[in-house]
Design a protein around this motif. Structure first.
Motif, PDB file in Angstrom:
ATOM      1  N   LEU A 157      31.676   2.531  -6.833  1.00 53.38           N
ATOM      2  CA  LEU A 157      30.740   1.443  -6.559  1.00 53.38           C
ATOM      3  C   LEU A 157      29.651   1.930  -5.435  1.00 53.38           C
ATOM      4  O   LEU A 157      28.320   1.345  -5.760  1.00 53.38           O
ATOM      5  CB  LEU A 157      31.763   0.311  -5.783  1.00 53.38           C
ATOM      6  N   LEU A 158      30.017   2.536  -4.475  1.00 48.87           N
ATOM      7  CA  LEU A 158      29.180   3.184  -3.447  1.00 48.87           C
ATOM      8  C   LEU A 158      27.831   3.891  -4.102  1.00 48.87           C
ATOM      9  O   LEU A 158      26.632   3.761  -4.093  1.00 48.87           O
ATOM     10  CB  LEU A 158      29.696   3.914  -2.488  1.00 48.87           C
ATOM     11  N   ARG A 159      28.345   4.851  -5.191  1.00 51.61           N
ATOM     12  CA  ARG A 159      27.211   5.471  -5.939  1.00 51.61           C
ATOM     13  C   ARG A 159      26.409   4.501  -6.558  1.00 51.61           C
ATOM     14  O   ARG A 159      25.175   4.593  -6.674  1.00 51.61           O
ATOM     15  CB  ARG A 159      27.756   6.640  -6.927  1.00 51.61           C
ATOM     16  N   LYS A 160      26.795   3.504  -7.296  1.00 52.70           N
ATOM     17  CA  LYS A 160      25.962   2.554  -7.868  1.00 52.70           C
ATOM     18  C   LYS A 160      24.965   2.038  -6.834  1.00 52.70           C
ATOM     19  O   LYS A 160      23.754   1.821  -7.258  1.00 52.70           O
ATOM     20  CB  LYS A 160      26.749   1.626  -8.514  1.00 52.70           C
ATOM     21  N   ILE A 161      25.378   1.477  -5.904  1.00 49.29           N
ATOM     22  CA  ILE A 161      24.471   1.136  -4.634  1.00 49.29           C
ATOM     23  C   ILE A 161      23.486   1.943  -4.209  1.00 49.29           C
ATOM     24  O   ILE A 161      22.328   1.610  -4.412  1.00 49.29           O
ATOM     25  CB  ILE A 161      25.386   0.602  -3.503  1.00 49.29           C
ATOM     26  N   GLU A 162      23.962   3.128  -4.301  1.00 46.81           N
ATOM     27  CA  GLU A 162      22.973   4.229  -3.783  1.00 46.81           C
ATOM     28  C   GLU A 162      21.918   4.500  -4.848  1.00 46.81           C
ATOM     29  O   GLU A 162      20.834   4.544  -4.536  1.00 46.81           O
ATOM     30  CB  GLU A 162      23.651   5.510  -3.358  1.00 46.81           C
ATOM     31  N   ASN A 163      22.369   4.748  -6.080  1.00 54.38           N
ATOM     32  CA  ASN A 163      21.589   4.899  -7.105  1.00 54.38           C
ATOM     33  C   ASN A 163      20.482   3.593  -7.292  1.00 54.38           C
ATOM     34  O   ASN A 163      19.258   4.012  -7.702  1.00 54.38           O
ATOM     35  CB  ASN A 163      22.224   4.853  -8.462  1.00 54.38           C
ATOM     36  N   GLU A 164      20.915   2.617  -7.068  1.00 52.72           N
ATOM     37  CA  GLU A 164      19.818   1.253  -7.152  1.00 52.72           C
ATOM     38  C   GLU A 164      18.704   1.470  -5.830  1.00 52.72           C
ATOM     39  O   GLU A 164      17.592   1.345  -6.262  1.00 52.72           O
ATOM     40  CB  GLU A 164      20.478  -0.137  -6.815  1.00 52.72           C
ATOM     41  N   ALA A 165      19.210   2.012  -4.935  1.00 49.32           N
ATOM     42  CA  ALA A 165      18.380   2.147  -3.770  1.00 49.32           C
ATOM     43  C   ALA A 165      17.401   3.329  -3.882  1.00 49.32           C
ATOM     44  O   ALA A 165      16.225   3.342  -3.637  1.00 49.32           O
ATOM     45  CB  ALA A 165      19.159   2.365  -2.638  1.00 49.32           C
ATOM     46  N   LEU A 166      17.715   4.359  -4.681  1.00 49.20           N
ATOM     47  CA  LEU A 166      17.222   5.584  -4.953  1.00 49.20           C
ATOM     48  C   LEU A 166      16.055   5.270  -5.984  1.00 49.20           C
ATOM     49  O   LEU A 166      14.967   5.607  -5.970  1.00 49.20           O
ATOM     50  CB  LEU A 166      18.071   6.787  -5.144  1.00 49.20           C
ATOM     51  N   SER A 167      16.481   4.433  -7.097  1.00 51.29           N
ATOM     52  CA  SER A 167      15.709   4.045  -7.921  1.00 51.29           C
ATOM     53  C   SER A 167      14.418   3.161  -7.293  1.00 51.29           C
ATOM     54  O   SER A 167      13.331   3.543  -7.750  1.00 51.29           O
ATOM     55  CB  SER A 167      16.288   3.084  -9.164  1.00 51.29           C
ATOM     56  N   TRP A 168      14.719   2.381  -6.511  1.00 52.50           N
ATOM     57  CA  TRP A 168      13.620   1.566  -6.057  1.00 52.50           C
ATOM     58  C   TRP A 168      12.680   2.499  -4.970  1.00 52.50           C
ATOM     59  O   TRP A 168      11.699   2.033  -5.198  1.00 52.50           O
ATOM     60  CB  TRP A 168      14.258   0.453  -4.955  1.00 52.50           C
ATOM     61  N   ALA A 169      13.309   3.348  -4.325  1.00 57.69           N
ATOM     62  CA  ALA A 169      12.672   4.359  -3.492  1.00 57.69           C
ATOM     63  C   ALA A 169      11.574   5.114  -4.379  1.00 57.69           C
ATOM     64  O   ALA A 169      10.441   5.165  -3.852  1.00 57.69           O
ATOM     65  CB  ALA A 169      13.595   5.083  -2.786  1.00 57.69           C
ATOM     66  N   LYS A 170      12.057   5.550  -5.415  1.00 59.52           N
ATOM     67  CA  LYS A 170      11.089   6.317  -6.365  1.00 59.52           C
ATOM     68  C   LYS A 170       9.951   5.290  -7.068  1.00 59.52           C
ATOM     69  O   LYS A 170       8.623   5.778  -6.939  1.00 59.52           O
ATOM     70  CB  LYS A 170      12.270   6.724  -7.662  1.00 59.52           C
ATOM     71  N   GLU A 171      10.266   4.199  -7.308  1.00 62.88           N
ATOM     72  CA  GLU A 171       9.247   3.184  -7.763  1.00 62.88           C
ATOM     73  C   GLU A 171       8.136   2.909  -6.656  1.00 62.88           C
ATOM     74  O   GLU A 171       7.099   3.007  -6.982  1.00 62.88           O
ATOM     75  CB  GLU A 171       9.949   2.023  -8.425  1.00 62.88           C
ATOM     76  N   SER A 172       8.725   2.742  -5.285  1.00 61.63           N
ATOM     77  CA  SER A 172       7.695   2.410  -4.353  1.00 61.63           C
ATOM     78  C   SER A 172       6.956   3.567  -3.802  1.00 61.63           C
ATOM     79  O   SER A 172       5.805   3.455  -3.594  1.00 61.63           O
ATOM     80  CB  SER A 172       8.542   2.122  -2.974  1.00 61.63           C
ATOM     81  N   LEU A 173       7.602   4.834  -4.033  1.00 57.57           N
ATOM     82  CA  LEU A 173       6.663   6.099  -3.827  1.00 57.57           C
ATOM     83  C   LEU A 173       5.710   6.300  -4.995  1.00 57.57           C
ATOM     84  O   LEU A 173       4.365   6.596  -4.291  1.00 57.57           O
ATOM     85  CB  LEU A 173       7.863   7.238  -3.667  1.00 57.57           C
ATOM     86  N   ALA A 174       6.036   6.112  -6.019  1.00 61.03           N
ATOM     87  CA  ALA A 174       4.912   6.139  -7.183  1.00 61.03           C
ATOM     88  C   ALA A 174       3.809   5.256  -6.784  1.00 61.03           C
ATOM     89  O   ALA A 174       2.860   5.568  -6.996  1.00 61.03           O
ATOM     90  CB  ALA A 174       5.756   5.941  -8.393  1.00 61.03           C
TER      91      ALA A 174
END
Length: 187
Positions: free
Chosen positions: A59-76
């Motif tokens: 569950l924690l990994r899924k939360i973290e992966n969502e945050a990392l995915s958002w971060a990657k899009e924002s950085l782009a």
């Protein structure tokens, strides 16, 4: 219509389980959180939990992966913008932090997974074309040192901001980071 209702129910179930985990992580480390208390806190039965996740770490990994995915899009988006639009994009980034502060306060804190925090910093370096560990012989450009300093300093500042209940607005934080970074990388 039934599929739409099922999808909404699935989203709701995942949301309450995520919120439950974050709530519990505010008071104890994840290795002390049981599925039983997670489910009781979310008012969800264990069978429903197992339909979505294998354990609290999953569950924690899924939360973290969502945050990392958002971060990657924002950085782009941030990388594509010109210098003049960067402040606006940074403000949107900090607004995301405000809107998701409940989860991010835990993810970016001492209770959060240090591996996630390292992944976030590594993601920033990779998206910006910096590899701080690439040159063991010390041939790193001074500009790269500045960049690493700004990234780790910014992450530390964000952690401090989140820990102190967002005591500045998203706009103020964007301006602080932008001003600090601009001093190291003038036009």
């Amino acid at each position: 219509m039934k599929e739409m209702k099922q999808d909404r129910k699935t989203r709701y179930t995942r949301m309450v389980l995520q919120d439950s985990l974050i709530e519990l992580m505010k008071i104890k480390p994840i290795n002390k959180i049981t599925i039983k208390e997670l489910c009781e806190n979310a008012d969800i039965n264990r069978t429903t939990f197992y339909a979505h996740y294998t354990d609290p770490y999953d569950l924690l990994r899924k939360i973290e992966n969502e945050a990392l995915s958002w971060a990657k899009e924002s950085l782009a988006t941030l990388i594509k913008t010109g210098r003049h639009e960067a402040l606006q994009v940074l403000e949107e980034v900090f607004q995301y932090f405000v809107e998701n502060s409940n989860h991010l306060q835990v993810l970016m804190s001492e209770q959060g997974d240090i591996h996630f925090q390292r992944q976030l910093i590594t993601l920033i370096y990779q998206e910006c074309g910096i590899n701080p560990s690439a040159e063991p012989n010390g041939n790193m450009d001074t500009k790269e040192f500045y960049f690493i300093f700004i990234v780790t300093g910014s992450v530390g500042l964000i952690q401090h901001w989140l820990k102190h209940d967002l005591n500045k607005s998203a706009k103020e934080m964007a301006e602080i980071i932008y001003t600090m970074a601009s001093q190291w990388f003038p036009e």
